[in-house]
Enzyme design. Structure first.
Site, PDB file in Angstrom:
ATOM      1  CE  LYS A 116      43.827  36.225  42.317  1.00  0.00           C
ATOM      2  NZ  LYS A 116      44.731  37.553  42.494  1.00  0.00           N
ATOM      3  CB  SER A 122      48.348  36.037  42.589  1.00  0.00           C
ATOM      4  OG  SER A 122      47.367  37.088  42.751  1.00  0.00           O
ATOM      5  CB  SER A 149      48.355  40.495  42.337  1.00  0.00           C
ATOM      6  OG  SER A 149      49.219  39.754  43.229  1.00  0.00           O
TER       7      SER A 149
END
Length: 404
Positions: free
Chosen positions: A38, A111, A135
């Protein structure tokens, strides 16, 4: 080994920055497995933007400890993947649109949407995500993969662009519970640079050492969820998972969680996140071109909320944390749907309640694992929340539930 396909991954909106590949074969327990990271975690020599235009030129000098642990375990780092800007959102459509590999045009969640999509598309075997109120688990649910958020403090958050120090966790997405657990084990480690980091108990493992025996286990179904609105497919999945646990020998029963109203708790958590993010990212509030108007508006809301509103939110979160821990006094794990809905189309109204069922584990600092559940059309998902440091038991239960 999974692999990088430029045309495919660009079409999905997963890929962000491509990492150079090592000249020598990797060694270690995860040797040869591919990893997507990420874009709010540092990878040496690569940008760490967290989705902010203002951070486009930031190049990490060294790996975040979570990344370094996985590198030592032998993974091949493919590169950075898309995320919702600032980790504040559950659709991954800002700053770029990330499609769900299971249905083009639909959200991959957020996210950590690029992380969920990367695993679901076969781009990567493992993907690091961060989880502040769900997330890691929401993208896992929407993309039909596994998401494991460990106990607070197990994985260092040093080298991670923060959102909310009170609630941020680093977690792992993979196709199986065991592979997600192996990834968490590789990332784990006490780190004095993270004030929340704690040593794991002696003998701690995230991976179960033998097939789980569910006979005699006590599984709680939180009563506040029973009255909560959700898609029929999610309620069916929850009922089916509870029935399977009973068939496997577990005692499954309703449990109270004093003080927990899922919607009100999510709103209190969001206010805390916005207030902490406003303090951490004041530079972005002052830079109109550095972040989206929506992100800056959320931070301004947190900044201007006032001490009384913030204190009320903190009181509620403390009550919910105590209620979650009290519920686990009488059971070994809680079983919940992961989210109240499945993936939905980009451009449609965003459900406000996406994190209603996932926030509890962050607020209480407890481990949680989301696993896909078959449903007509897009998959459903259920999650297990357990005692602190009890990742191996959760993973074992998840494996038993996932078995054909």
């Amino acid at each position: 080994m999974s692999g990088y396909d430029a045309a495919r991954d660009a079409a999905l909106g997963i890929f962000w920055h491509h990492a150079p590949q090592p000249a020598q074969p990797a060694e270690g327990p995860l040797a040869g497995l591919t990893l997507a990271v990420k874009d709010n975690l540092d990878v040496a020599g690569m940008p760490t933007t967290a989705g902010f235009a203002a951070y486009a030129g930031r190049i990490a000098a060294q790996d975040a400890p979570a990344v370094a642990g996985l590198r030592r375990a032998g993974v091949v780092i493919l590169g950075k993947v898309a995320m919702h800007e600032g980790a504040l959102g559950a659709t991954t459509d800002v700053p770029r649109l990330c499609h769900n590999p299971l249905r083009h045009g639909f959200t991959s969640g957020g996210s950590s949407g690029g992380s969920g999509a990367a695993v679901a598309a076969g781009f990567a075997d493992l993907a690091i995500g961060t989880d502040t109120m769900g997330s890691v688990r929401i993208p896992a649910a929407y993309c039909g993969v596994v998401g494991l958020k460990p106990t607070a403090g197990v994985v260092s958050r040093h080298g991670v662009v923060p959102l909310s120090p009170a609630l941020d966790h680093v977690g792992m997405l993979a196709r199986t519970p065991r592979l997600a657990a192996l990834g968490v084990e590789a990332m784990a480690g006490e780190d004095p640079r993270d004030p929340a980091s704690r040593p794991v108990p002696r003998g701690w493992r995230a991976v179960p050492q033998a097939a789980a025996t569910l006979h005699g286990l006590r599984i709680g179904l939180p009563k506040p969820i029973q009255a909560a609105p959700m898609e029929d497919a999610l309620r069916t999945a929850w009922d089916q998972a509870a029935a399977r646990l009973r068939d496997l020998g577990a005692e499954v029963r309703s449990v109270e969680i004093p003080g927990w109203d899922p919607g009100a708790t999510r709103r209190a958590g969001l206010l805390l996140i916005e207030a902490e993010a406003a303090a951490l990212h004041a530079d972005l509030l002052a830079a109109p071109d550095g972040a989206s108007q929506a992100f800056r508006a959320a931070l301004a809301y947190g900044r201007d909320a006032g001490t009384v509103r913030l204190a009320r939110a903190l009181f509620r979160l403390a009550e919910v944390r105590a209620g979650g821990l009290r519920a686990l006094d009488s059971c070994d794990a809680l079983l919940l749907p992961t989210a109240p809905q499945r993936a939905f189309a980009h451009g449609t109204p965003i459900p406000a309640d996406q994190a209603d069922f996932t926030a509890l584990a962050n607020i209480a600092g407890l481990p949680a694992i989301a696993i896909p559940w078959p449903a007509e059309g897009l998959p459903a998902s259920v999650q297990l929340v357990g005692h602190a440091w009890d990742e191996a038991r959760l993973v074992g239960i998840a494996e038993a539930l996932s078995a054909p």
